[in-house]
Design an enzyme around this catalytic site. Structure first.
Site, PDB file in Angstrom:
ATOM      1  N   PHE A 223      45.458  44.963  29.289  1.00 56.98           N
ATOM      2  CA  PHE A 223      44.035  45.282  29.394  1.00 56.98           C
ATOM      3  C   PHE A 223      43.252  44.902  28.143  1.00 56.98           C
ATOM      4  O   PHE A 223      42.036  44.723  28.210  1.00 56.98           O
ATOM      5  CB  PHE A 223      43.842  46.757  29.723  1.00 56.98           C
ATOM      6  CG  PHE A 223      43.975  47.054  31.189  1.00 56.98           C
ATOM      7  CD1 PHE A 223      42.941  46.788  32.065  1.00 56.98           C
ATOM      8  CD2 PHE A 223      45.150  47.576  31.702  1.00 56.98           C
ATOM      9  CE1 PHE A 223      43.060  47.033  33.418  1.00 56.98           C
ATOM     10  CE2 PHE A 223      45.284  47.831  33.063  1.00 56.98           C
ATOM     11  CZ  PHE A 223      44.232  47.562  33.923  1.00 56.98           C
ATOM     12  N   LEU A 224      43.934  44.776  27.018  1.00 57.82           N
ATOM     13  CA  LEU A 224      43.251  44.377  25.793  1.00 57.82           C
ATOM     14  C   LEU A 224      43.439  42.897  25.482  1.00 57.82           C
ATOM     15  O   LEU A 224      43.138  42.441  24.385  1.00 57.82           O
ATOM     16  CB  LEU A 224      43.730  45.239  24.622  1.00 57.82           C
ATOM     17  CG  LEU A 224      43.426  46.740  24.769  1.00 57.82           C
ATOM     18  CD1 LEU A 224      43.829  47.496  23.512  1.00 57.82           C
ATOM     19  CD2 LEU A 224      41.950  46.991  25.091  1.00 57.82           C
TER      20      LEU A 224
ATOM     21  N   PRO B 261      42.369  39.142  25.327  1.00 60.60           N
ATOM     22  CA  PRO B 261      41.023  38.566  25.175  1.00 60.60           C
ATOM     23  C   PRO B 261      40.438  38.000  26.467  1.00 60.60           C
ATOM     24  O   PRO B 261      39.223  38.022  26.662  1.00 60.60           O
ATOM     25  CB  PRO B 261      41.236  37.460  24.137  1.00 60.60           C
ATOM     26  CG  PRO B 261      42.441  37.878  23.363  1.00 60.60           C
ATOM     27  CD  PRO B 261      43.318  38.600  24.353  1.00 60.60           C
TER      28      PRO B 261
ATOM     29  N   GLY C  48      50.966  46.573  48.751  1.00 62.92           N
ATOM     30  CA  GLY C  48      50.461  46.275  47.417  1.00 62.92           C
ATOM     31  C   GLY C  48      51.380  46.829  46.343  1.00 62.92           C
ATOM     32  O   GLY C  48      50.934  47.191  45.252  1.00 62.92           O
TER      33      GLY C  48
ATOM     34  N   MET D 130      47.858  41.927  53.763  1.00 58.85           N
ATOM     35  CA  MET D 130      47.574  43.241  54.350  1.00 58.85           C
ATOM     36  C   MET D 130      46.304  43.234  55.192  1.00 58.85           C
ATOM     37  O   MET D 130      46.071  44.164  55.970  1.00 58.85           O
ATOM     38  CB  MET D 130      47.470  44.297  53.258  1.00 58.85           C
ATOM     39  CG  MET D 130      46.352  44.082  52.272  1.00 58.85           C
ATOM     40  SD  MET D 130      46.428  45.320  50.927  1.00 58.85           S
ATOM     41  CE  MET D 130      45.147  44.688  49.830  1.00 58.85           C
TER      42      MET D 130
ATOM     43  N   LYS E 117      49.407  52.886  46.825  1.00 57.70           N
ATOM     44  CA  LYS E 117      49.290  53.432  45.476  1.00 57.70           C
ATOM     45  C   LYS E 117      48.339  52.575  44.653  1.00 57.70           C
ATOM     46  O   LYS E 117      48.606  51.408  44.379  1.00 57.70           O
ATOM     47  CB  LYS E 117      50.655  53.494  44.782  1.00 57.70           C
ATOM     48  CG  LYS E 117      50.601  54.034  43.360  1.00 57.70           C
ATOM     49  CD  LYS E 117      51.935  53.875  42.652  1.00 57.70           C
ATOM     50  CE  LYS E 117      52.236  52.434  42.305  1.00 57.70           C
ATOM     51  NZ  LYS E 117      51.344  51.891  41.236  1.00 57.70           N
TER      52      LYS E 117
ATOM     53  N   HIS F   2      41.351  51.338  45.665  1.00 59.94           N
ATOM     54  CA  HIS F   2      40.228  51.308  44.712  1.00 59.94           C
ATOM     55  C   HIS F   2      39.891  49.891  44.251  1.00 59.94           C
ATOM     56  O   HIS F   2      38.879  49.673  43.589  1.00 59.94           O
ATOM     57  CB  HIS F   2      40.473  52.244  43.531  1.00 59.94           C
ATOM     58  CG  HIS F   2      41.519  51.797  42.565  1.00 59.94           C
ATOM     59  ND1 HIS F   2      41.700  52.410  41.344  1.00 59.94           N
ATOM     60  CD2 HIS F   2      42.460  50.806  42.619  1.00 59.94           C
ATOM     61  CE1 HIS F   2      42.683  51.817  40.689  1.00 59.94           C
ATOM     62  NE2 HIS F   2      43.151  50.857  41.438  1.00 59.94           N
TER      63      HIS F   2
END
Length: 358
Positions: A122-123, A125, A201, A245, A258, A262
């Site tokens: 997530f960090l 660049p 997923g 899916m 899971k 979202h």
């Protein structure tokens, strides 16, 4: 003395502090990345006790001119909860040292639960840089994601085109899935009596393997993108199936979603849930869908958890045009997809488990 806008000086200073804190908030992320890249939690863990600044910089081989900066970084990371500043005693004098906290213990490599790959992903660049396009994204009329705007394609397509980045993404998701082991210890009742389950997923299958180990007679399927699962090997009761899916889902007594829904808009979620209902209804008995996801509940959650959920909501919206949902929003989705009832249970610190019945 009141200012022109009616605020007194104390209120203005508080506003300034909040503004500066968030303007410089990116430094928090970079300090976390620095800590993980240098393996400082591993160093302290291997040291066997809280580590002094001198021992830390010696292990890291930090140039003498940077020792003061390392101390500043460690003090800040202690202030934000990643380390604890303690006093240790030797025969000469007391010394300040840094001890691990619960958060930094989750970054020790080799442990069953290690979230370092998630932090690194997530960090990265590439991902962080995309968020500089939020202004362009919010005014976009084509419903593009931030990745569409910054990289020219959606995240899933980018992962397919960039195997190295795809590997780090899968490692990040796998590390997060290890948290499931802790949560699932108290949730075996949700899987009892099932002869088969398909994890839609499910990535590389970390969560499904945990379920398989607890229920050795259950047939478990990980259903995910073909290019992810094509070279993965299953076992007698554990298999990988590639597919889409949005077209169909393998038949099973239960479908597990899971942290999947979202990622998607309401219309897309409706289609996924409709295919889930078809998958569990075709075996001639009443199956169920198990959703593990965020449920926003500002009235019941504490302030920190609500803040995390709102951050996740922004992240999902930017990266996937998805969203985190309130119970009312979940209920609307379930009803529109043809389900008759649902139950919500606490699952982990910020996640809920939802059982949905056709």
């Amino acid at each position: 003395m009141a200012s022109n806008n009616g605020r007194n000086s104390s209120e203005i200073y508080e506003g300034q502090a909040l503004l500066y804190k968030h303007t410089l908030g990116f430094i928090d992320c970079m300090c976390l990345k620095w800590m993980v890249e240098l393996g400082i939690p591993d160093i302290i863990h291997n040291h066997g006790q809280p580590i002094t600044l001198s021992d830390l910089v010696s292990t890291l081989q930090v140039p003498p001119a940077r020792v003061g900066q390392v101390q500043g970084l460690m003090h800040h990371l202690a202030h934000t909860g990643f380390f604890q500043r303690v006093t240790i005693h030797d025969n000469i004098k007391d010394k300040e040292a840094y001890a691990l906290t619960v958060a930094s213990e989750l970054l020790i490599n080799g442990k069953q639960i290690c979230l370092a790959p998630l932090v690194k992903h997530f960090l990265d660049p590439t991902l962080l840089g995309s968020f500089h396009e939020m202004k362009k994204w919010i005014f976009d009329k084509e419903n593009l994601t931030i990745f569409d705007i910054s990289l020219g394609c959606p995240l899933w397509e980018f992962l397919k085109k960039n195997p190295a980045y795809n590997n780090t993404f899968n490692e990040a998701m796998a590390s997060d899935s290890e948290m499931m082991n802790l949560a699932l210890n108290d949730c075996n009742g949700f899987f009892e009596g099932l002869e088969s389950i398909v994890d839609v997923g499910g990535g590389t299958g970390v969560t499904t393997k945990i379920i398989c180990q607890a229920f050795s007679n259950m047939k478990c399927i990980v259903f995910y993108l073909p290019h992810v699962v094509e070279n993965l090997q299953g076992s007698n009761n554990f298999t990988y199936v590639g597919g889409d899916m949005f077209k169909s889902i393998p038949k099973a007594d239960a479908v597990l979603l899971k942290l999947t829904l979202h990622n998607w808009s309401d219309n897309d979620c409706k289609k996924i849930l409709e295919n889930c209902r078809e998958a569990i209804s075709s075996k001639g008995k009443r199956g169920k869908v198990i959703v593990i996801d965020v449920v926003i509940n500002e009235k019941q959650d504490d302030h920190e958890v609500t803040g995390l959920k709102h951050l996740l909501n922004i992240c999902m919206a930017c990266l996937h045009n998805g969203k985190e949902r309130t119970e009312e929003e979940w209920k609307k989705l379930f009803v529109e997809a043809g389900f008759q009832s649902y139950k919500i249970f606490p699952f982990s610190g910020y996640l809920s488990l939802i059982e949905i019945y056709p």
